[in-house]
Scaffold this active site. Structure first.
Site, mmCIF file in Angstrom:
data_model
loop_
_atom_site.group_PDB
_atom_site.id
_atom_site.type_symbol
_atom_site.label_atom_id
_atom_site.label_comp_id
_atom_site.label_asym_id
_atom_site.label_seq_id
_atom_site.Cartn_x
_atom_site.Cartn_y
_atom_site.Cartn_z
ATOM 1 N N ASP A 1 1.262 -1.037 -0.320
ATOM 2 C CA ASP A 1 0.063 0.180 -0.172
ATOM 3 C C ASP A 1 1.038 1.085 -0.101
ATOM 4 O O ASP A 1 2.062 1.859 1.156
ATOM 5 C CB ASP A 1 -1.036 0.052 1.181
ATOM 6 C CG ASP A 1 -1.702 0.978 1.866
ATOM 7 O OD1 ASP A 1 -2.577 0.909 1.096
ATOM 8 O OD2 ASP A 1 -1.191 2.381 1.761
ATOM 9 N N HIS B 1 -7.481 9.275 -1.389
ATOM 10 C CA HIS B 1 -7.268 9.111 -0.359
ATOM 11 C C HIS B 1 -7.842 10.049 1.033
ATOM 12 O O HIS B 1 -8.129 9.887 2.137
ATOM 13 C CB HIS B 1 -5.999 10.455 -0.130
ATOM 14 C CG HIS B 1 -4.140 9.788 0.100
ATOM 15 N ND1 HIS B 1 -3.559 9.676 0.694
ATOM 16 C CD2 HIS B 1 -4.880 9.444 1.519
ATOM 17 C CE1 HIS B 1 -2.474 9.645 1.138
ATOM 18 N NE2 HIS B 1 -3.139 8.818 2.299
ATOM 19 N N ILE C 1 -2.739 -3.189 7.467
ATOM 20 C CA ILE C 1 -1.192 -2.669 6.348
ATOM 21 C C ILE C 1 -0.171 -1.571 7.788
ATOM 22 O O ILE C 1 -0.115 -1.310 6.763
ATOM 23 C CB ILE C 1 -1.942 -2.149 4.753
ATOM 24 C CG1 ILE C 1 -1.933 -0.276 5.915
ATOM 25 C CG2 ILE C 1 -2.354 -2.356 4.296
ATOM 26 C CD1 ILE C 1 -2.910 0.752 4.514
ATOM 27 N N ARG D 1 11.322 -6.459 12.462
ATOM 28 C CA ARG D 1 9.994 -5.915 12.879
ATOM 29 C C ARG D 1 8.804 -6.311 11.653
ATOM 30 O O ARG D 1 8.255 -6.438 11.628
ATOM 31 C CB ARG D 1 9.562 -4.318 13.214
ATOM 32 C CG ARG D 1 10.586 -3.914 14.402
ATOM 33 C CD ARG D 1 9.831 -4.076 15.227
ATOM 34 N NE ARG D 1 10.165 -3.603 16.728
ATOM 35 C CZ ARG D 1 10.088 -2.369 16.989
ATOM 36 N NH1 ARG D 1 10.667 -2.132 16.369
ATOM 37 N NH2 ARG D 1 11.255 -2.769 17.869
ATOM 38 N N TYR E 1 2.888 10.062 -0.959
ATOM 39 C CA TYR E 1 4.207 9.722 0.468
ATOM 40 C C TYR E 1 5.547 9.630 -0.768
ATOM 41 O O TYR E 1 6.188 9.496 -0.045
ATOM 42 C CB TYR E 1 3.846 8.350 -0.157
ATOM 43 C CG TYR E 1 2.716 7.526 1.113
ATOM 44 C CD1 TYR E 1 1.967 8.392 1.610
ATOM 45 C CD2 TYR E 1 2.299 6.550 1.198
ATOM 46 C CE1 TYR E 1 0.830 8.258 2.318
ATOM 47 C CE2 TYR E 1 1.457 5.850 1.751
ATOM 48 C CZ TYR E 1 0.276 6.680 2.224
ATOM 49 O OH TYR E 1 -0.428 6.282 3.359
ATOM 50 N N ASN F 1 6.116 -8.390 12.641
ATOM 51 C CA ASN F 1 4.515 -8.067 12.004
ATOM 52 C C ASN F 1 3.329 -9.307 11.279
ATOM 53 O O ASN F 1 2.674 -9.128 11.416
ATOM 54 C CB ASN F 1 4.608 -6.630 11.382
ATOM 55 C CG ASN F 1 5.308 -5.613 12.454
ATOM 56 O OD1 ASN F 1 4.660 -5.904 13.600
ATOM 57 N ND2 ASN F 1 4.732 -4.427 11.777
ATOM 58 N N LEU G 1 -1.460 0.520 14.385
ATOM 59 C CA LEU G 1 -0.430 0.084 15.682
ATOM 60 C C LEU G 1 -0.125 1.797 16.330
ATOM 61 O O LEU G 1 0.248 1.990 17.353
ATOM 62 C CB LEU G 1 1.058 -0.479 15.340
ATOM 63 C CG LEU G 1 0.828 -1.882 15.009
ATOM 64 C CD1 LEU G 1 2.584 -2.007 14.685
ATOM 65 C CD2 LEU G 1 0.049 -2.919 15.530
ATOM 66 N N LYS H 1 -2.448 5.741 -4.199
ATOM 67 C CA LYS H 1 -4.059 6.507 -3.572
ATOM 68 C C LYS H 1 -4.477 8.321 -4.414
ATOM 69 O O LYS H 1 -2.940 8.658 -4.382
ATOM 70 C CB LYS H 1 -4.477 7.161 -1.957
ATOM 71 C CG LYS H 1 -4.349 5.489 -1.119
ATOM 72 C CD LYS H 1 -4.244 5.995 0.428
ATOM 73 C CE LYS H 1 -4.015 4.123 1.327
ATOM 74 N NZ LYS H 1 -2.808 4.172 1.476
ATOM 75 N N LYS I 1 3.320 -1.057 8.974
ATOM 76 C CA LYS I 1 4.446 -0.429 8.353
ATOM 77 C C LYS I 1 5.473 -0.181 8.741
ATOM 78 O O LYS I 1 5.965 -0.256 10.414
ATOM 79 C CB LYS I 1 4.243 0.647 7.935
ATOM 80 C CG LYS I 1 3.869 2.565 8.557
ATOM 81 C CD LYS I 1 5.615 2.559 8.191
ATOM 82 C CE LYS I 1 5.784 3.793 9.114
ATOM 83 N NZ LYS I 1 6.762 5.113 9.267
#
Length: 284
Positions: A52, A115, A235, A243, A57, A247, A197, A82, A237
């Site tokens: 994603d 978005h 999703i 990690r 970004y 995850n 998270l 997006k 990251k």
């Protein structure tokens, strides 16, 4: 069903258009483009098959490069990007989509999202109609939205005649979004959680720590598992390979109903991001 994967054990979520999205994916929000290829490569190696990103970004190029170079068949990687707020509107959406696809270096998108609704600009209906046109051309498999509230969704459905497949929203134990999730369920819209998270702001909470100790997992794994058992697409990251693997390692245990309810009970209506009713970033 366009997406298929022979190389990942992630449960599939069937969308309202018949296409399929992996329930656990990998997000690249706030990952610099020069670091994105390494992070996405680590994610694909760990078993993620959904990536994603977003125009905002600034890392669509790094994302696409990693997907192409990793070498999986295209149909085994579900790719989402997006449309940014400043590009909303019918013609500008078509141009922005072309640019995103060029940066990704792909022939089609699995999922394209608006978005933010940016209601004050009043362009999201025309934007979604452009999405519909792109889908009819086969350039996007599925179309959805992000950060839409119930009134935004009701208007979109009424005026375009199409229910988005996904609404990607801020969702975590401090912001459980019950009302919105109930609307999604009633209208066959998949709930996708960004900031799942909560930017790690509550991972030291006593309730989450207790549940983590009970099941012998990390707090992050417990929260991701909570999302999965609620039925959310999630999703997380990270740019840290260990990690990224951690995850993903959330399919070998389950939370009890009591544990799920205890985590849901942490809901305080607390956002880490903007309010969808007022946010208009990119229009200043």
């Amino acid at each position: 069903m366009t997406f298929k994967s022979e190389t990942s054990a992630v449960p599939p979520i069937v969308l309202n258009d018949g296409n399929v999205i992996p329930q656990l994916g990998f997000g690249v929000f706030q990952v610099p483009d020069e670091e994105t290829s390494a992070a996405v490569t680590s994610a694909l190696a760990a078993g993620y098959r959904s990536i994603d990103t977003a125009a905002l970004y600034g890392n669509e190029e790094g994302t696409g490069r990693a997907i192409r170079e990793f070498g999986l068949p295209r149909e085994e990687v579900f790719v989402t990007t997006k449309l940014w707020n400043s590009e909303q509107g019918y013609d500008s959406t078509l141009r922005a989509f072309d640019e995103s696809l060029r940066k990704l270096g792909l022939d089609y998108l699995d999922l394209y999202l608006i978005h933010w609704p940016v209601a004050k600009a009043d362009r999201y209906i025309d934007t979604f109609r452009a999405f519909q046109a792109l889908k009819s051309q086969g350039r996007i498999k599925s179309i959805g939205v992000s950060n839409f509230t119930v009134p935004h969704l009701e208007r979109l459905i009424a005026e375009t005649g199409e229910i988005p497949v996904v609404n990607q929203i801020e969702l975590h134990p401090r912001l459980v979004q019950r009302e919105l999730r109930e609307f999604h369920a009633a209208n066959a819209i998949a709930t996708e959680a960004w900031s799942p998270l909560g930017q790690a702001t509550f991972l030291d909470d006593a309730t989450i720590a207790r549940v983590a100790a009970e099941v012998g997992r990390t707090p992050a794994q417990v929260v991701i598992r909570w999302h999965l058992q609620l039925g959310n697409v999630v999703i997380p990251k990270s740019v840290t390979p260990s990690r990224i693997v951690e995850n993903f390692d959330v399919f070998g245990f389950e939370l009890s109903t009591e544990q799920v309810d205890a985590i849901s009970g942490l809901d305080a209506g607390e956002r880490t991001g903007p309010d969808p009713d007022t946010f208009a970033g990119g229009l200043e």
